[in-house]
Design a protein around this motif. Structure first.
Motif, PDB file in Angstrom:
ATOM      1  N   LEU B 184       0.854  -1.189   0.000  1.00  0.00           N
ATOM      2  CA  LEU B 184       0.000   0.000   0.000  1.00  0.00           C
ATOM      3  C   LEU B 184       0.889   1.238   0.000  1.00  0.00           C
ATOM      4  O   LEU B 184       1.841   1.313   0.790  1.00  0.00           O
ATOM      5  CB  LEU B 184      -0.902   0.014   1.231  1.00  0.00           C
ATOM      6  CG  LEU B 184      -2.118  -0.931   1.235  1.00  0.00           C
ATOM      7  CD1 LEU B 184      -1.718  -2.387   1.082  1.00  0.00           C
ATOM      8  CD2 LEU B 184      -2.923  -0.750   2.518  1.00  0.00           C
ATOM      9  N   ARG B 215      -1.426  -1.227  -4.112  1.00  0.00           N
ATOM     10  CA  ARG B 215      -2.668  -0.463  -3.955  1.00  0.00           C
ATOM     11  C   ARG B 215      -2.364   0.968  -3.559  1.00  0.00           C
ATOM     12  O   ARG B 215      -1.415   1.225  -2.825  1.00  0.00           O
ATOM     13  CB  ARG B 215      -3.586  -1.135  -2.917  1.00  0.00           C
ATOM     14  CG  ARG B 215      -4.187  -2.438  -3.457  1.00  0.00           C
ATOM     15  CD  ARG B 215      -5.335  -2.927  -2.593  1.00  0.00           C
ATOM     16  NE  ARG B 215      -4.881  -3.337  -1.279  1.00  0.00           N
ATOM     17  CZ  ARG B 215      -5.532  -3.050  -0.149  1.00  0.00           C
ATOM     18  NH1 ARG B 215      -6.626  -2.305  -0.167  1.00  0.00           N
ATOM     19  NH2 ARG B 215      -5.080  -3.491   1.004  1.00  0.00           N
ATOM     20  N   ALA B 252      -6.612   2.043  -1.540  1.00  0.00           N
ATOM     21  CA  ALA B 252      -6.389   1.580  -0.165  1.00  0.00           C
ATOM     22  C   ALA B 252      -6.787   2.684   0.808  1.00  0.00           C
ATOM     23  O   ALA B 252      -6.715   3.873   0.484  1.00  0.00           O
ATOM     24  CB  ALA B 252      -4.917   1.211   0.036  1.00  0.00           C
TER      25      ALA B 252
END
Lengths: 270, 270
Positions: B184, B215, B252
């Motif tokens: 992320l 993400r 995210a």
């Protein structure tokens, strides 16, 4: 000598192109072919990736072109560098490539591929205060191999990079071998905490740690740090060199300004 | 549970410390020990490198401390991370470490050394609009292992980083193994051209290319790009993922804001 100008990053200003053509006309010892792609604009870039790559590939492949001069920096040459190197025509090897700042992505990749490249002033510099002298300096070196255009302290093999560009090309397919290199860095429009962080990153590289020495050019237009950083650019660079066991070789005569000098990469001083 | 707060980057505001202590007092299920080093100030940093390192090393070595909570980000944890890891006391291994933003340098190095770390809100977040909820969320996870504090989509092993911090730790001794990781990223206060350049750098890494998916969290406070970049943060990230053969896994729920969630690194969800 026939010099082709392309813009792998941001667009060239018309006024800069005119000033440079006037300088070239007065010299009478070279021809400047400014590719129309230089004036394209798509968002941040001098045209889409495809147009910038096509123009660069075209002049690289043209046997009548003796030198490729990058119009200006900004940002974007990294987006097309690998593709330009992947389909390298034989004629590309017989030329010299010059630019600085964002063009460093291309200088790195072209040098790594064995081509002749140099850090040096670009056509857009004609718009700087005193910038016509920078343009003349670049042409003096490209056309005549004039030694006074060179950064005065370089010991071959040398390289020069914008520090932030250098940080962003480490670990990519563009990263050259820094073993034994007189490495000159400079930067512009950054906060000191960013210079510190980027020096941490760059000096952690085992490849960078193999340089003969690292020298600091000018760090211009330093942006405010809140609170004040309580250090300065030279102290920062010396500190990270000391931590990394890199020999700090003092200051260098390069920067984002009209005084910027020429640094041919590698062993070739022309 | 005894939680020690130290500031390896920038100083903690007194007001934030008071707010967090009030929250902790109301909970009654943990003790917060805010190290006096948090309030030191030397230029940009929460005291000199030596003071920040000493405080961090002290709480790492203290067997009575169950968790180390980094007070805030800013910049500077990279300057002491290697030294903190080099003399790691055995007691350091029995704790959880939490923070985000600049603390990512430490999270990376501590995770690489096998310690338990998590991305999550920090004490200074108490000063944000709605930030007390972020502080409660961090404590809910640290003290109770509350699942609702977690970023809802994470698939272990996961990691989260500020994109610019991630770029600056690649190639350094702090770089962890990204193989199979749900990675992320988020960023704050950058121009889009910088996001694009940093994505170029990060996605060129063979290590990063081994992630299971990447993400994108929130990219806050995007600074003006002149001219407009003609793209947006998600298109930029998707573009570089596509070029690099990295699976883009969508958005995210992390960022430099009060909604920021917890992302424990590696296989441990606590």
């Amino acid at each position: 000598m026939r010099i082709a100008v392309v813009a792998p990053s941001c667009p060239l200003k018309r006024e800069a192109a005119e000033r440079v053509q006037n300088i070239v006309a007065k010299r009478g010892n070279c021809e400047l072919v400014i590719h129309p792609q230089c004036f394209l604009a798509e968002g941040h870039f001098a045209g889409p990736d495809g147009a910038r790559l096509a123009a660069l590939s075209e002049v690289m492949a043209d046997p009548s072109v003796d030198a490729v001069w990058f119009a200006r920096g900004g940002y974007g040459s990294n987006r097309i560098a690998e593709a330009a190197l992947a389909k390298m025509p034989e004629a590309a090897r017989a030329k010299t490539y010059m630019g600085y700042s964002d063009a460093g992505f291309l200088l790195a990749g072209l040098h790594r591929a064995g081509l002749s490249v140099a850090w040096g002033p670009m056509p857009q510099d004609a718009l700087r205060e005193g910038g016509e002298a920078a343009v003349r300096r670049a042409l003096d070196w490209l056309v005549l191999g004039e030694p006074s255009a060179l950064e005065p302290g370089i010991e071959a093999p040398a390289m020069a990079f914008n520090l932030t560009v250098l940080s962003n090309l480490l670990g990519t397919p563009l990263e050259p071998d820094f073993t034994g290199v007189d490495l000159l860095i400079e930067d512009v429009s950054e906060q000191l905490y960013r210079i510190d962080r980027t020096m941490f990153h760059v000096t952690a590289s085992p490849n960078i740690r193999r340089v003969a020495r690292l020298r600091l050019g000018r760090v211009g237009d330093i942006r405010p740090n809140d609170p004040a950083f309580a250090s300065n650019e030279q102290a920062i660079v010396e500190d990270w060199c000391r931590r990394a066991g890199i020999h700090f070789g003092g200051r260098a005569d390069i920067g984002h300004d009209a005084r910027n000098k020429v640094v041919p990469f590698g062993a070739r001083f022309r």
